[in-house]
Design a protein around this motif. Structure first.
Motif, PDB file in Angstrom:
ATOM      1  N   UNK A 205      98.010 -21.168  19.937  1.00 25.40           N
ATOM      2  CA  UNK A 205      98.646 -20.491  21.059  1.00 25.40           C
ATOM      3  C   UNK A 205     100.165 -20.560  21.028  1.00 25.40           C
ATOM      4  N   UNK A 206     100.743 -21.719  20.684  1.00 26.66           N
ATOM      5  CA  UNK A 206     102.187 -21.890  20.831  1.00 26.66           C
ATOM      6  C   UNK A 206     102.646 -23.112  20.047  1.00 26.66           C
ATOM      7  N   UNK A 207     103.950 -23.156  19.776  1.00 25.39           N
ATOM      8  CA  UNK A 207     104.563 -24.274  19.059  1.00 25.39           C
ATOM      9  C   UNK A 207     105.910 -24.579  19.708  1.00 25.39           C
ATOM     10  N   UNK A 208     106.242 -25.866  19.810  1.00 24.17           N
ATOM     11  CA  UNK A 208     107.533 -26.276  20.350  1.00 24.17           C
ATOM     12  C   UNK A 208     108.126 -27.342  19.434  1.00 24.17           C
ATOM     13  N   UNK A 209     109.460 -27.407  19.378  1.00 26.34           N
ATOM     14  CA  UNK A 209     110.145 -28.399  18.545  1.00 26.34           C
ATOM     15  C   UNK A 209     111.263 -29.061  19.343  1.00 26.34           C
ATOM     16  N   UNK A 210     111.494 -30.331  19.039  1.00 28.00           N
ATOM     17  CA  UNK A 210     112.620 -31.066  19.614  1.00 28.00           C
ATOM     18  C   UNK A 210     113.206 -31.952  18.520  1.00 28.00           C
ATOM     19  N   UNK A 211     114.528 -31.923  18.377  1.00 26.76           N
ATOM     20  CA  UNK A 211     115.214 -32.830  17.456  1.00 26.76           C
ATOM     21  C   UNK A 211     116.193 -33.671  18.252  1.00 26.76           C
ATOM     22  N   UNK A 212     116.063 -34.988  18.134  1.00 26.28           N
ATOM     23  CA  UNK A 212     116.920 -35.921  18.853  1.00 26.28           C
ATOM     24  C   UNK A 212     118.223 -36.086  18.083  1.00 26.28           C
ATOM     25  N   UNK A 213     119.253 -35.380  18.506  1.00 21.76           N
ATOM     26  CA  UNK A 213     120.530 -35.459  17.808  1.00 21.76           C
ATOM     27  C   UNK A 213     121.085 -36.881  17.892  1.00 21.76           C
ATOM     28  N   UNK A 214     121.709 -37.291  16.812  1.00 19.94           N
ATOM     29  CA  UNK A 214     122.291 -38.627  16.770  1.00 19.94           C
ATOM     30  C   UNK A 214     121.349 -39.703  16.275  1.00 19.94           C
ATOM     31  N   UNK A 215     120.127 -39.317  15.900  1.00 16.10           N
ATOM     32  CA  UNK A 215     119.165 -40.325  15.432  1.00 16.10           C
ATOM     33  C   UNK A 215     118.674 -40.016  14.011  1.00 16.10           C
ATOM     34  N   UNK A 216     119.454 -39.258  13.259  1.00 17.00           N
ATOM     35  CA  UNK A 216     119.029 -38.842  11.923  1.00 17.00           C
ATOM     36  C   UNK A 216     118.785 -40.020  10.993  1.00 17.00           C
ATOM     37  N   UNK A 217     119.451 -41.148  11.257  1.00 21.54           N
ATOM     38  CA  UNK A 217     119.301 -42.308  10.381  1.00 21.54           C
ATOM     39  C   UNK A 217     118.067 -43.136  10.708  1.00 21.54           C
ATOM     40  N   UNK A 218     117.331 -42.784  11.762  1.00 23.80           N
ATOM     41  CA  UNK A 218     116.177 -43.583  12.162  1.00 23.80           C
ATOM     42  C   UNK A 218     114.963 -43.396  11.240  1.00 23.80           C
ATOM     43  N   UNK A 219     114.877 -42.246  10.619  1.00 20.80           N
ATOM     44  CA  UNK A 219     113.761 -41.967   9.719  1.00 20.80           C
ATOM     45  C   UNK A 219     114.285 -41.109   8.582  1.00 20.80           C
ATOM     46  N   UNK A 220     114.256 -41.668   7.374  1.00 18.45           N
ATOM     47  CA  UNK A 220     114.850 -40.997   6.219  1.00 18.45           C
ATOM     48  C   UNK A 220     113.852 -40.960   5.060  1.00 18.45           C
ATOM     49  N   UNK A 221     114.026 -39.958   4.197  1.00 22.10           N
ATOM     50  CA  UNK A 221     113.191 -39.808   3.007  1.00 22.10           C
ATOM     51  C   UNK A 221     114.148 -39.392   1.899  1.00 22.10           C
ATOM     52  N   UNK A 222     114.783 -40.381   1.271  1.00 28.40           N
ATOM     53  CA  UNK A 222     115.885 -40.145   0.347  1.00 28.40           C
ATOM     54  C   UNK A 222     115.401 -40.018  -1.091  1.00 28.40           C
ATOM     55  N   UNK A 223     115.899 -39.000  -1.783  1.00 28.65           N
ATOM     56  CA  UNK A 223     115.591 -38.820  -3.204  1.00 28.65           C
ATOM     57  C   UNK A 223     116.478 -39.762  -4.010  1.00 28.65           C
ATOM     58  N   UNK A 224     115.855 -40.625  -4.803  1.00 27.92           N
ATOM     59  CA  UNK A 224     116.593 -41.571  -5.639  1.00 27.92           C
ATOM     60  C   UNK A 224     116.169 -41.393  -7.093  1.00 27.92           C
ATOM     61  N   UNK A 225     116.796 -42.124  -7.976  1.00 32.06           N
ATOM     62  CA  UNK A 225     116.424 -42.057  -9.387  1.00 32.06           C
ATOM     63  C   UNK A 225     115.047 -42.663  -9.638  1.00 32.06           C
ATOM     64  N   UNK A 226     114.555 -43.418  -8.673  1.00 31.94           N
ATOM     65  CA  UNK A 226     113.232 -44.048  -8.798  1.00 31.94           C
ATOM     66  C   UNK A 226     112.347 -43.615  -7.634  1.00 31.94           C
ATOM     67  N   UNK A 227     112.147 -42.311  -7.542  1.00 33.49           N
ATOM     68  CA  UNK A 227     111.261 -41.767  -6.518  1.00 33.49           C
ATOM     69  C   UNK A 227     111.968 -41.538  -5.197  1.00 33.49           C
ATOM     70  N   UNK A 228     111.186 -41.254  -4.178  1.00 33.35           N
ATOM     71  CA  UNK A 228     111.709 -40.986  -2.835  1.00 33.35           C
ATOM     72  C   UNK A 228     111.521 -42.252  -2.001  1.00 33.35           C
ATOM     73  N   UNK A 229     112.593 -42.688  -1.380  1.00 30.69           N
ATOM     74  CA  UNK A 229     112.573 -43.951  -0.628  1.00 30.69           C
ATOM     75  C   UNK A 229     112.543 -43.675   0.870  1.00 30.69           C
TER      76      UNK A 229
END
Length: 346
Positions: A205-229
Protein backbone atom coordinates in the motif's frame (compact mmCIF):
# COMPACT_ATOMS: atom_id res chain seq x y z
CA UNK A 1 -3.87 -0.68 -9.51
CA UNK A 2 -1.73 -1.94 -6.61
CA UNK A 3 0.97 -4.59 -6.48
CA UNK A 4 0.48 -7.83 -4.56
CA UNK A 5 3.11 -10.22 -3.25
CA UNK A 6 2.03 -13.49 -4.82
CA UNK A 7 5.02 -15.67 -3.98
CA UNK A 8 7.83 -15.99 -1.45
CA UNK A 9 11.04 -17.98 -1.75
CA UNK A 10 14.22 -18.35 0.29
CA UNK A 11 17.44 -20.30 0.33
CA UNK A 12 20.30 -20.70 2.77
CA UNK A 13 23.85 -22.05 2.81
CA UNK A 14 25.10 -24.41 5.51
CA UNK A 15 23.70 -24.11 9.04
CA UNK A 16 25.97 -23.30 11.98
CA UNK A 17 25.39 -23.59 15.70
CA UNK A 18 25.96 -20.39 17.63
CA UNK A 19 27.35 -22.00 20.78
CA UNK A 20 29.75 -24.21 18.83
CA UNK A 21 31.09 -21.23 16.89
CA UNK A 22 31.64 -19.34 20.13
CA UNK A 23 33.37 -22.17 21.98
CA UNK A 24 35.57 -23.39 19.13
CA UNK A 25 36.37 -20.26 17.15
CA UNK A 26 35.84 -17.00 19.03
CA UNK A 27 36.49 -17.76 22.70
CA UNK A 28 40.00 -19.23 22.21
CA UNK A 29 41.09 -16.09 20.32
CA UNK A 30 40.01 -13.52 22.93
CA UNK A 31 41.92 -12.29 25.96
CA UNK A 32 38.68 -11.54 27.88
CA UNK A 33 36.24 -14.21 26.72
CA UNK A 34 33.94 -13.99 29.76
CA UNK A 35 32.65 -10.46 29.01
CA UNK A 36 32.58 -11.06 25.27
CA UNK A 37 30.78 -14.36 25.80
CA UNK A 38 27.93 -12.67 27.62
CA UNK A 39 27.47 -10.25 24.74
CA UNK A 40 27.77 -13.01 22.14
CA UNK A 41 25.11 -15.13 23.81
CA UNK A 42 22.84 -12.13 24.38
CA UNK A 43 22.53 -11.58 20.61
CA UNK A 44 19.39 -13.72 20.50
CA UNK A 45 20.82 -16.09 17.87
CA UNK A 46 20.91 -19.87 18.30
CA UNK A 47 21.50 -20.93 14.69
CA UNK A 48 22.39 -19.17 11.47
CA UNK A 49 23.72 -19.88 8.00
CA UNK A 50 27.03 -19.06 6.35
CA UNK A 51 28.87 -19.82 3.11
CA UNK A 52 32.07 -19.26 5.11
CA UNK A 53 31.71 -21.27 8.31
CA UNK A 54 34.49 -20.07 10.65
CA UNK A 55 34.85 -23.62 11.98
CA UNK A 56 35.79 -24.72 8.46
CA UNK A 57 37.61 -21.71 7.02
CA UNK A 58 38.74 -18.37 8.42
CA UNK A 59 38.27 -15.65 5.79
CA UNK A 60 39.15 -12.74 8.09
CA UNK A 61 42.52 -12.16 6.44
CA UNK A 62 41.22 -12.41 2.87
CA UNK A 63 41.48 -9.47 0.50
CA UNK A 64 38.31 -7.80 -0.72
CA UNK A 65 39.03 -9.13 -4.22
CA UNK A 66 39.11 -12.71 -2.94
CA UNK A 67 35.86 -12.18 -1.01
CA UNK A 68 34.12 -10.79 -4.10
CA UNK A 69 35.25 -13.75 -6.16
CA UNK A 70 33.74 -16.06 -3.57
CA UNK A 71 30.51 -14.06 -3.61
CA UNK A 72 30.31 -14.49 -7.39
CA UNK A 73 30.81 -18.23 -6.93
CA UNK A 74 28.24 -18.74 -4.15
CA UNK A 75 25.49 -16.20 -4.88
CA UNK A 76 24.03 -17.45 -8.20
CA UNK A 77 22.86 -20.84 -6.90
CA UNK A 78 21.33 -19.35 -3.75
CA UNK A 79 19.61 -16.59 -5.71
CA UNK A 80 18.29 -18.98 -8.33
CA UNK A 81 16.82 -21.28 -5.69
CA UNK A 82 15.05 -18.43 -3.88
CA UNK A 83 13.63 -16.81 -7.02
CA UNK A 84 12.56 -20.15 -8.51
CA UNK A 85 10.66 -21.01 -5.32
CA UNK A 86 8.90 -17.63 -5.34
CA UNK A 87 7.93 -18.05 -9.00
CA UNK A 88 6.51 -21.51 -8.32
CA UNK A 89 4.38 -20.26 -5.43
CA UNK A 90 3.14 -17.38 -7.58
CA UNK A 91 2.41 -19.70 -10.48
CA UNK A 92 4.38 -17.40 -12.79
CA UNK A 93 6.68 -18.49 -15.64
CA UNK A 94 10.06 -16.78 -15.52
CA UNK A 95 9.55 -15.53 -19.07
CA UNK A 96 6.63 -13.37 -17.90
CA UNK A 97 8.70 -11.32 -15.42
CA UNK A 98 8.92 -7.67 -16.44
CA UNK A 99 11.49 -6.51 -13.87
CA UNK A 100 14.13 -8.30 -11.81
CA UNK A 101 15.49 -6.24 -8.91
CA UNK A 102 18.48 -7.52 -6.94
CA UNK A 103 19.45 -6.09 -3.55
CA UNK A 104 22.81 -6.72 -1.89
CA UNK A 105 25.39 -4.88 0.16
CA UNK A 106 27.80 -7.80 0.42
CA UNK A 107 28.87 -8.55 -3.15
CA UNK A 108 29.47 -6.77 -6.45
CA UNK A 109 30.41 -7.75 -9.98
CA UNK A 110 29.60 -6.55 -13.48
CA UNK A 111 28.04 -8.32 -15.34
CA UNK A 112 26.22 -8.95 -12.11
CA UNK A 113 23.96 -11.40 -10.37
CA UNK A 114 20.91 -9.84 -12.04
CA UNK A 115 22.16 -10.67 -15.54
CA UNK A 116 23.22 -14.21 -14.66
CA UNK A 117 19.96 -15.02 -12.87
CA UNK A 118 17.79 -13.63 -15.64
CA UNK A 119 19.55 -15.90 -18.12
CA UNK A 120 19.69 -18.98 -15.89
CA UNK A 121 16.01 -18.75 -14.96
CA UNK A 122 14.85 -18.26 -18.53
CA UNK A 123 13.60 -14.68 -18.25
CA UNK A 124 12.93 -12.80 -21.49
CA UNK A 125 15.75 -10.90 -23.20
CA UNK A 126 13.86 -7.64 -22.68
CA UNK A 127 13.37 -8.11 -18.92
CA UNK A 128 14.26 -4.91 -17.10
CA UNK A 129 16.79 -5.10 -14.29
CA UNK A 130 17.53 -3.00 -11.22
CA UNK A 131 20.44 -3.41 -8.78
CA UNK A 132 20.26 -1.80 -5.33
CA UNK A 133 23.59 -1.87 -3.54
CA UNK A 134 25.15 -0.94 -0.21
CA UNK A 135 22.03 0.46 1.46
CA UNK A 136 22.32 -2.15 4.20
CA UNK A 137 19.67 -3.83 6.32
CA UNK A 138 16.75 -1.61 5.30
CA UNK A 139 17.27 -1.99 1.53
CA UNK A 140 14.50 -4.55 1.02
CA UNK A 141 11.83 -1.92 1.69
CA UNK A 142 12.91 0.76 -0.80
CA UNK A 143 13.43 -2.16 -3.16
CA UNK A 144 9.90 -3.37 -2.50
CA UNK A 145 8.57 0.14 -3.06
CA UNK A 146 10.36 0.49 -6.41
CA UNK A 147 9.24 -2.92 -7.62
CA UNK A 148 5.65 -2.32 -6.49
CA UNK A 149 5.61 1.00 -8.35
CA UNK A 150 6.77 -0.77 -11.53
CA UNK A 151 4.04 -3.39 -11.19
CA UNK A 152 1.35 -0.80 -10.57
CA UNK A 153 2.49 1.51 -13.37
CA UNK A 154 3.23 -1.11 -16.04
CA UNK A 155 0.76 -3.81 -15.11
CA UNK A 156 3.49 -6.46 -15.35
CA UNK A 157 4.89 -8.91 -12.76
CA UNK A 158 8.22 -8.29 -11.08
CA UNK A 159 10.68 -10.07 -8.78
CA UNK A 160 12.65 -8.68 -5.85
CA UNK A 161 15.64 -10.69 -4.60
CA UNK A 162 17.63 -9.79 -1.50
CA UNK A 163 20.84 -11.81 -1.23
CA UNK A 164 23.41 -11.20 1.46
CA UNK A 165 26.58 -13.17 2.26
CA UNK A 166 27.76 -11.34 5.35
CA UNK A 167 29.99 -14.22 6.43
CA UNK A 168 32.39 -13.28 3.63
CA UNK A 169 33.16 -10.05 5.49
CA UNK A 170 34.26 -11.54 8.80
CA UNK A 171 36.94 -9.41 10.42
CA UNK A 172 39.83 -10.63 12.60
CA UNK A 173 38.72 -11.66 16.08
CA UNK A 174 39.61 -8.98 18.63
CA UNK A 175 38.47 -7.85 22.07
CA UNK A 176 36.58 -4.94 20.45
CA UNK A 177 33.11 -5.56 21.90
CA UNK A 178 31.39 -3.86 18.97
CA UNK A 179 32.99 -6.43 16.66
CA UNK A 180 31.99 -9.24 19.02
CA UNK A 181 28.35 -8.20 18.59
CA UNK A 182 28.75 -8.00 14.81
CA UNK A 183 30.26 -11.48 14.70
CA UNK A 184 27.40 -12.77 16.85
CA UNK A 185 24.56 -11.35 14.78
CA UNK A 186 25.17 -11.50 11.05
CA UNK A 187 24.35 -14.39 8.73
CA UNK A 188 23.71 -15.34 5.10
CA UNK A 189 20.45 -15.77 3.21
CA UNK A 190 18.60 -15.18 -0.04
CA UNK A 191 14.95 -14.11 0.05
CA UNK A 192 12.74 -13.37 -2.95
CA UNK A 193 9.21 -12.15 -3.59
CA UNK A 194 7.12 -12.10 -6.76
CA UNK A 195 4.73 -9.19 -7.21
CA UNK A 196 1.75 -9.20 -9.55
CA UNK A 197 -0.71 -6.44 -10.49
CA UNK A 198 -3.81 -8.49 -9.61
CA UNK A 199 -4.99 -11.63 -7.86
CA UNK A 200 -4.40 -12.94 -4.37
CA UNK A 201 -1.49 -11.98 -2.16
CA UNK A 202 -0.14 -9.42 0.26
CA UNK A 203 -0.97 -5.95 -1.08
CA UNK A 204 1.73 -3.24 -0.99
CA UNK A 205 0.00 0.00 0.00
CA UNK A 206 2.63 2.59 0.97
CA UNK A 207 6.24 3.23 1.99
CA UNK A 208 7.76 5.86 4.29
CA UNK A 209 11.39 6.76 5.06
CA UNK A 210 13.13 8.69 7.82
CA UNK A 211 16.84 9.51 8.10
CA UNK A 212 18.15 10.82 11.42
CA UNK A 213 20.54 13.57 10.37
CA UNK A 214 23.67 13.82 12.46
CA UNK A 215 23.82 10.11 13.28
CA UNK A 216 25.59 8.79 10.17
CA UNK A 217 28.46 7.47 12.29
CA UNK A 218 26.16 5.27 14.40
CA UNK A 219 25.93 2.50 11.81
CA UNK A 220 28.56 2.11 9.11
CA UNK A 221 29.48 -0.45 6.45
CA UNK A 222 32.93 0.58 5.25
CA UNK A 223 34.72 -0.93 2.26
CA UNK A 224 38.28 -1.85 3.28
CA UNK A 225 41.12 -3.80 1.72
CA UNK A 226 39.98 -6.77 3.81
CA UNK A 227 36.27 -6.87 3.13
CA UNK A 228 33.48 -4.64 4.40
CA UNK A 229 33.71 -3.65 8.06
CA UNK A 230 30.55 -3.07 10.09
CA UNK A 231 30.50 -0.46 12.85
CA UNK A 232 27.53 -0.43 15.23
CA UNK A 233 27.05 2.16 17.95
CA UNK A 234 25.28 1.18 21.19
CA UNK A 235 23.29 4.40 20.75
CA UNK A 236 21.33 3.02 17.76
CA UNK A 237 18.30 1.87 19.83
CA UNK A 238 18.07 5.29 21.51
CA UNK A 239 17.99 7.06 18.13
CA UNK A 240 15.38 4.66 16.79
CA UNK A 241 13.25 5.26 19.87
CA UNK A 242 12.91 8.91 18.83
CA UNK A 243 11.93 8.18 15.22
CA UNK A 244 9.94 4.93 15.12
CA UNK A 245 6.63 6.23 16.42
CA UNK A 246 6.48 9.42 14.30
CA UNK A 247 7.36 7.47 11.13
CA UNK A 248 4.86 4.69 11.77
CA UNK A 249 2.08 7.03 12.82
CA UNK A 250 2.58 9.20 9.72
CA UNK A 251 2.48 6.13 7.48
CA UNK A 252 -0.72 4.89 9.08
CA UNK A 253 -2.43 8.29 9.27
CA UNK A 254 -2.11 9.01 5.58
CA UNK A 255 -3.83 5.69 4.96
CA UNK A 256 -6.62 6.36 7.45
CA UNK A 257 -5.30 4.00 10.13
CA UNK A 258 -3.83 3.96 13.62
CA UNK A 259 -1.60 1.48 15.44
CA UNK A 260 -4.69 -0.26 16.79
CA UNK A 261 -5.65 -1.26 13.23
CA UNK A 262 -2.38 -3.09 12.55
CA UNK A 263 -2.76 -6.87 12.56
CA UNK A 264 0.89 -7.80 12.12
CA UNK A 265 4.39 -6.37 12.58
CA UNK A 266 7.34 -7.52 10.47
CA UNK A 267 10.28 -5.73 12.12
CA UNK A 268 13.87 -6.26 11.06
CA UNK A 269 15.61 -7.96 14.01
CA UNK A 270 18.77 -5.92 14.15
CA UNK A 271 19.24 -7.36 17.64
CA UNK A 272 17.20 -7.97 20.80
CA UNK A 273 17.62 -4.39 22.06
CA UNK A 274 16.25 -2.98 18.82
CA UNK A 275 13.20 -5.26 18.95
CA UNK A 276 12.63 -4.37 22.60
CA UNK A 277 12.91 -0.66 21.77
CA UNK A 278 10.39 -0.90 18.91
CA UNK A 279 7.93 -2.90 21.03
CA UNK A 280 8.18 -0.50 23.96
CA UNK A 281 8.02 2.68 21.87
CA UNK A 282 4.95 1.53 19.92
CA UNK A 283 3.24 -0.07 22.93
CA UNK A 284 2.99 -3.46 21.24
CA UNK A 285 1.65 -6.65 22.80
CA UNK A 286 4.28 -9.06 24.20
CA UNK A 287 3.86 -11.47 21.28
CA UNK A 288 3.64 -8.86 18.51
CA UNK A 289 7.26 -9.38 17.40
CA UNK A 290 7.37 -13.16 17.74
CA UNK A 291 8.03 -13.59 14.01
CA UNK A 292 11.02 -11.24 14.22
CA UNK A 293 12.43 -13.02 17.27
CA UNK A 294 11.98 -16.43 15.62
CA UNK A 295 13.92 -15.35 12.53
CA UNK A 296 16.65 -13.79 14.68
CA UNK A 297 16.93 -16.97 16.74
CA UNK A 298 17.03 -19.40 13.82
CA UNK A 299 18.54 -17.32 10.99
CA UNK A 300 20.39 -14.41 12.58
CA UNK A 301 20.55 -10.94 11.05
CA UNK A 302 20.77 -11.52 7.29
CA UNK A 303 20.91 -7.81 6.42
CA UNK A 304 18.42 -6.84 3.69
CA UNK A 305 16.98 -10.35 3.32
CA UNK A 306 15.83 -10.49 6.94
CA UNK A 307 12.65 -8.41 6.82
CA UNK A 308 11.35 -10.53 3.92
CA UNK A 309 12.04 -13.65 5.98
CA UNK A 310 10.12 -12.10 8.88
CA UNK A 311 7.20 -11.21 6.62
CA UNK A 312 7.12 -14.78 5.32
CA UNK A 313 7.23 -16.15 8.88
CA UNK A 314 4.41 -13.80 9.87
CA UNK A 315 2.09 -14.82 7.05
CA UNK A 316 2.76 -18.53 7.69
CA UNK A 317 2.09 -18.38 11.42
CA UNK A 318 -1.23 -16.67 11.84
CA UNK A 319 -1.68 -13.39 9.97
CA UNK A 320 -5.42 -12.67 9.85
CA UNK A 321 -6.91 -12.41 6.33
CA UNK A 322 -6.95 -8.82 5.13
CA UNK A 323 -5.06 -7.54 8.17
CA UNK A 324 -2.89 -4.43 7.78
CA UNK A 325 0.81 -5.17 8.29
CA UNK A 326 3.69 -2.81 9.01
CA UNK A 327 7.11 -3.96 7.80
CA UNK A 328 10.02 -1.98 9.21
CA UNK A 329 13.81 -2.05 8.82
CA UNK A 330 16.79 0.07 9.86
CA UNK A 331 20.26 0.66 8.54
CA UNK A 332 23.14 3.04 7.86
CA UNK A 333 22.34 6.68 7.79
CA UNK A 334 20.81 6.21 10.43
CA UNK A 335 17.80 5.32 8.26
CA UNK A 336 14.39 3.83 8.99
CA UNK A 337 12.05 2.50 6.29
CA UNK A 338 8.52 1.26 6.89
CA UNK A 339 6.00 -0.28 4.48
CA UNK A 340 2.26 -0.64 4.92
CA UNK A 341 0.90 -3.89 3.56
CA UNK A 342 -2.44 -5.66 3.66
CA UNK A 343 -2.63 -9.41 4.16
CA UNK A 344 -4.22 -11.68 1.60
CA UNK A 345 -8.02 -11.81 1.76
CA UNK A 346 -7.96 -15.49 2.64
Amino acid sequence: MTARIAGFGSSFPGRIDQEAVWEKHFAPRLSKPRVAGRLFRAAGVEHRHAVADPLVEDVSAWSTERRMRRYSLEAPALGKEAVAAALVEAGLPAADVGLLAVVSCTGYATPGLDIHLAADLGMAEDVQRLVIGHMGCYAALPGLGAVADFVAARGRPAVLLCLELTSLHAQPVTDDLAQVITHALFADAAAAVVLRPAGDGVEVLDVVARTATGTADHMRWDVTDHGFRMELSPRVPDVLARHVAPAVDALLARNGMTRADVGGWAVHPGGPRILDTVAHTLGLAPDALDASRTVLRERGNCSSATVLLVLDELRRTGLAPGAPVVAMAFGPGLTLYASLLRGAAG
